[in-house]
Design a protein around this motif. Structure first.
Motif, PDB file in Angstrom:
ATOM      1  N   UNK A   8       0.816  -1.208   0.000  1.00 45.49           N
ATOM      2  CA  UNK A   8       0.000   0.000   0.000  1.00 45.49           C
ATOM      3  C   UNK A   8       0.851   1.258   0.000  1.00 45.49           C
ATOM      4  N   UNK A   9       1.912   1.259   0.809  1.00 46.55           N
ATOM      5  CA  UNK A   9       2.811   2.415   0.862  1.00 46.55           C
ATOM      6  C   UNK A   9       3.481   2.662  -0.490  1.00 46.55           C
ATOM      7  N   UNK A  10       3.841   1.553  -1.180  1.00 50.27           N
ATOM      8  CA  UNK A  10       4.467   1.678  -2.494  1.00 50.27           C
ATOM      9  C   UNK A  10       3.495   2.300  -3.496  1.00 50.27           C
ATOM     10  N   UNK A  11       2.236   1.899  -3.461  1.00 53.42           N
ATOM     11  CA  UNK A  11       1.223   2.467  -4.349  1.00 53.42           C
ATOM     12  C   UNK A  11       1.065   3.977  -4.106  1.00 53.42           C
ATOM     13  N   UNK A  12       1.076   4.380  -2.840  1.00 52.27           N
ATOM     14  CA  UNK A  12       0.957   5.799  -2.496  1.00 52.27           C
ATOM     15  C   UNK A  12       2.200   6.569  -2.926  1.00 52.27           C
ATOM     16  N   UNK A  13       3.361   5.929  -2.783  1.00 48.79           N
ATOM     17  CA  UNK A  13       4.618   6.541  -3.213  1.00 48.79           C
ATOM     18  C   UNK A  13       4.592   6.817  -4.718  1.00 48.79           C
ATOM     19  N   UNK A  14       4.117   5.845  -5.498  1.00 53.29           N
ATOM     20  CA  UNK A  14       4.018   6.018  -6.949  1.00 53.29           C
ATOM     21  C   UNK A  14       3.004   7.105  -7.304  1.00 53.29           C
ATOM     22  N   UNK A  15       1.896   7.160  -6.553  1.00 57.19           N
ATOM     23  CA  UNK A  15       0.888   8.208  -6.792  1.00 57.19           C
ATOM     24  C   UNK A  15       1.489   9.586  -6.565  1.00 57.19           C
ATOM     25  N   UNK A  16       2.239   9.743  -5.471  1.00 58.45           N
ATOM     26  CA  UNK A  16       2.875  11.029  -5.171  1.00 58.45           C
ATOM     27  C   UNK A  16       3.881  11.409  -6.248  1.00 58.45           C
ATOM     28  N   UNK A  17       4.606  10.409  -6.755  1.00 58.67           N
ATOM     29  CA  UNK A  17       5.584  10.655  -7.816  1.00 58.67           C
ATOM     30  C   UNK A  17       4.895  11.173  -9.083  1.00 58.67           C
ATOM     31  N   UNK A  18       3.801  10.533  -9.465  1.00 53.22           N
ATOM     32  CA  UNK A  18       3.071  10.955 -10.663  1.00 53.22           C
ATOM     33  C   UNK A  18       2.496  12.351 -10.478  1.00 53.22           C
ATOM     34  N   UNK A  19       1.897  12.612  -9.309  1.00 48.75           N
ATOM     35  CA  UNK A  19       1.334  13.940  -9.053  1.00 48.75           C
ATOM     36  C   UNK A  19       2.406  15.025  -9.087  1.00 48.75           C
ATOM     37  N   UNK A  20       3.575  14.695  -8.510  1.00 51.00           N
ATOM     38  CA  UNK A  20       4.648  15.685  -8.488  1.00 51.00           C
ATOM     39  C   UNK A  20       5.137  16.047  -9.875  1.00 51.00           C
ATOM     40  N   UNK A  21       5.307  15.031 -10.733  1.00 49.99           N
ATOM     41  CA  UNK A  21       5.787  15.297 -12.096  1.00 49.99           C
ATOM     42  C   UNK A  21       4.690  15.894 -12.980  1.00 49.99           C
ATOM     43  N   UNK A  22       3.433  15.735 -12.575  1.00 49.80           N
ATOM     44  CA  UNK A  22       2.318  16.255 -13.376  1.00 49.80           C
ATOM     45  C   UNK A  22       1.919  17.672 -12.977  1.00 49.80           C
ATOM     46  N   UNK A  23       2.587  18.244 -11.970  1.00 46.19           N
ATOM     47  CA  UNK A  23       2.196  19.565 -11.480  1.00 46.19           C
ATOM     48  C   UNK A  23       2.336  20.633 -12.551  1.00 46.19           C
ATOM     49  N   UNK A  24       3.344  20.482 -13.393  1.00 52.62           N
ATOM     50  CA  UNK A  24       3.546  21.448 -14.480  1.00 52.62           C
ATOM     51  C   UNK A  24       2.346  21.456 -15.414  1.00 52.62           C
ATOM     52  N   UNK A  25       1.786  20.279 -15.668  1.00 52.55           N
ATOM     53  CA  UNK A  25       0.629  20.174 -16.563  1.00 52.55           C
ATOM     54  C   UNK A  25      -0.572  20.930 -16.007  1.00 52.55           C
ATOM     55  N   UNK A  26      -0.709  20.962 -14.685  1.00 44.20           N
ATOM     56  CA  UNK A  26      -1.824  21.676 -14.074  1.00 44.20           C
ATOM     57  C   UNK A  26      -1.716  23.179 -14.320  1.00 44.20           C
ATOM     58  N   UNK A  27      -0.495  23.680 -14.390  1.00 46.75           N
ATOM     59  CA  UNK A  27      -0.287  25.111 -14.605  1.00 46.75           C
ATOM     60  C   UNK A  27      -0.408  25.460 -16.087  1.00 46.75           C
ATOM     61  N   UNK A  28       0.302  24.709 -16.951  1.00 48.75           N
ATOM     62  CA  UNK A  28       0.295  25.011 -18.385  1.00 48.75           C
ATOM     63  C   UNK A  28      -1.055  24.720 -19.025  1.00 48.75           C
ATOM     64  N   UNK A  29      -1.835  23.838 -18.397  1.00 49.55           N
ATOM     65  CA  UNK A  29      -3.134  23.482 -18.959  1.00 49.55           C
ATOM     66  C   UNK A  29      -4.165  24.588 -18.891  1.00 49.55           C
ATOM     67  N   UNK A  30      -3.887  25.636 -18.126  1.00 45.92           N
ATOM     68  CA  UNK A  30      -4.846  26.734 -17.982  1.00 45.92           C
ATOM     69  C   UNK A  30      -4.458  27.978 -18.776  1.00 45.92           C
ATOM     70  N   UNK A  31      -3.670  27.813 -19.819  1.00 53.03           N
ATOM     71  CA  UNK A  31      -3.277  28.960 -20.636  1.00 53.03           C
ATOM     72  C   UNK A  31      -4.459  29.557 -21.385  1.00 53.03           C
ATOM     73  N   UNK A  32      -5.363  28.705 -21.878  1.00 52.53           N
ATOM     74  CA  UNK A  32      -6.508  29.173 -22.664  1.00 52.53           C
ATOM     75  C   UNK A  32      -7.860  28.852 -22.025  1.00 52.53           C
ATOM     76  N   UNK A  33      -7.867  27.991 -21.038  1.00 49.43           N
ATOM     77  CA  UNK A  33      -9.118  27.581 -20.410  1.00 49.43           C
ATOM     78  C   UNK A  33      -9.058  27.807 -18.905  1.00 49.43           C
ATOM     79  N   UNK A  34     -10.232  27.815 -18.269  1.00 53.93           N
ATOM     80  CA  UNK A  34     -10.311  28.030 -16.835  1.00 53.93           C
ATOM     81  C   UNK A  34     -10.148  26.744 -16.047  1.00 53.93           C
ATOM     82  N   UNK A  35     -10.068  26.856 -14.724  1.00 55.92           N
ATOM     83  CA  UNK A  35      -9.838  25.683 -13.874  1.00 55.92           C
ATOM     84  C   UNK A  35     -10.953  24.642 -13.943  1.00 55.92           C
ATOM     85  N   UNK A  36     -12.206  25.093 -14.056  1.00 50.87           N
ATOM     86  CA  UNK A  36     -13.308  24.130 -14.115  1.00 50.87           C
ATOM     87  C   UNK A  36     -13.301  23.366 -15.440  1.00 50.87           C
TER      88      UNK A  36
END
Length: 302
Positions: A8-36
């Motif tokens: 279970x801890x390993x699954x959570x570790x992998x989830x945190x890794x994916x979220x951390x590397x995907x943070x840039x996508x959350x910012x760049x994804x709002x260049x033309x569209x809103x958060x919703x």
């Protein structure tokens, strides 16, 4: 039992890794569209990917269908509130402060479990929580004078309570029903609620061309960050204490900083490296068996 916990801890570790590397996508994804709109689009990708998995594996509906629907509704509402407040807050504050303030849930969850669930927390776990929080502060906030509060910070702070609630709710439902089905349903709720808000508040920018401009960020956040990582969270929390889960998931901020350093050639100060090291140390402390300091006595037959 320990093997399941480490899984279970390993699954959570992998989830945190994916979220951390995907943070840039959350910012760049709002260049033309809103958060919703962004959250609606990423949810659709997650629904398609998880739905395909459920069809291929021929997953059967559980006998407790009502529990599944209830869990999907509640989880969907909390993830909607958490992601919406985070995305809105990102428009007014920095990514570093957003990551740090969101991580307040590692302090919120222990108090909620003590107050509402009557759980006892040992000193080693409390020490790990406080140590992890200090590490996140060093990582995200360059110096004390930079930590001014604006409306974006306050919005993200309210969202941290939603993330804390989301983790506790998953802890309850993931042990009762199929975690992939639960994840699938929560994204249906997230897509519906985000879509309604997008049509109300972002009608001017809610166009197919605008969405297509951000398709790479949406695809990455939808498939990896949503479809895979949130499902890994569901599976991981089935075997892990919610307090430890929150501590492991806080590694998201660490992985985000390290990804920026290694992939985007961003500069990291010695203070930030120290913060990363402290958070990792806190995670290691949290994995120490709680009875390691207890002496075992062998009874002598008389």
């Amino acid at each position: 039992m320990n093997k399941k916990r480490y899984f279970g801890d390993l699954m959570l570790f992998l989830a945190a890794f994916i979220w951390g590397t995907a943070f840039v996508a959350q910012v760049t994804g709002m260049e033309k569209i809103g958060p919703f709109t962004f959250n609606m689009a990423r949810s659709v990708i997650a629904i398609i990917s998880l739905g395909t998995y459920l069809i291929i594996t021929k997953a059967k509906l559980p006998e407790s269908l009502g529990v599944l629907l209830q869990g999907g509704l509640v989880c969907g509402f909390f993830i909607f509130m958490g992601t919406s407040l985070q995305q809105i807050g990102l428009q007014y504050t920095t990514a570093g402060k957003t990551g740090f303030i969101t991580s307040f849930y590692i302090l919120i969850i222990p108090f909620l479990t003590v107050i509402f669930l009557k759980h006892k927390i040992d000193l080693l776990t409390w020490g790990s929580i406080i140590l992890g929080f200090i590490g996140l502060y060093l990582l995200a906030i360059p110096n004390l004078s930079d930590f001014t509060i604006n409306k974006g910070d306050f919005i993200v702070f309210i969202g941290s309570f939603c993330w804390g609630g989301h983790i506790l709710i998953i802890d309850y439902y993931s042990k009762k029903i199929n975690p992939v089905q639960l994840s699938f349903l929560q994204f249906i709720i997230l897509a519906i609620l985000s879509g309604i808000c997008a049509f109300i508040f972002e009608n001017e920018t809610l166009t197919i061309p605008n969405i297509m401009v951000s398709w790479k960020s949406i695809a990455y956040a939808g498939f990896l960050s949503s479809g895979i990582a949130y499902t890994l969270q569901m599976v991981g929390q089935k075997y892990t204490n919610p307090i430890i889960a929150s501590l492991i998931l806080s590694l998201e901020a660490v992985f985000a900083a390290l990804a920026g350093y290694f992939i985007l050639d961003e500069v990291m100060t010695s203070r930030e490296f120290l913060g990363c090291s402290i958070v990792f140390l806190a995670i290691i402390f949290s994995q120490i068996p709680k009875n390691i300091f207890k002496k075992k006595y062998i009874g002598v037959k008389k």
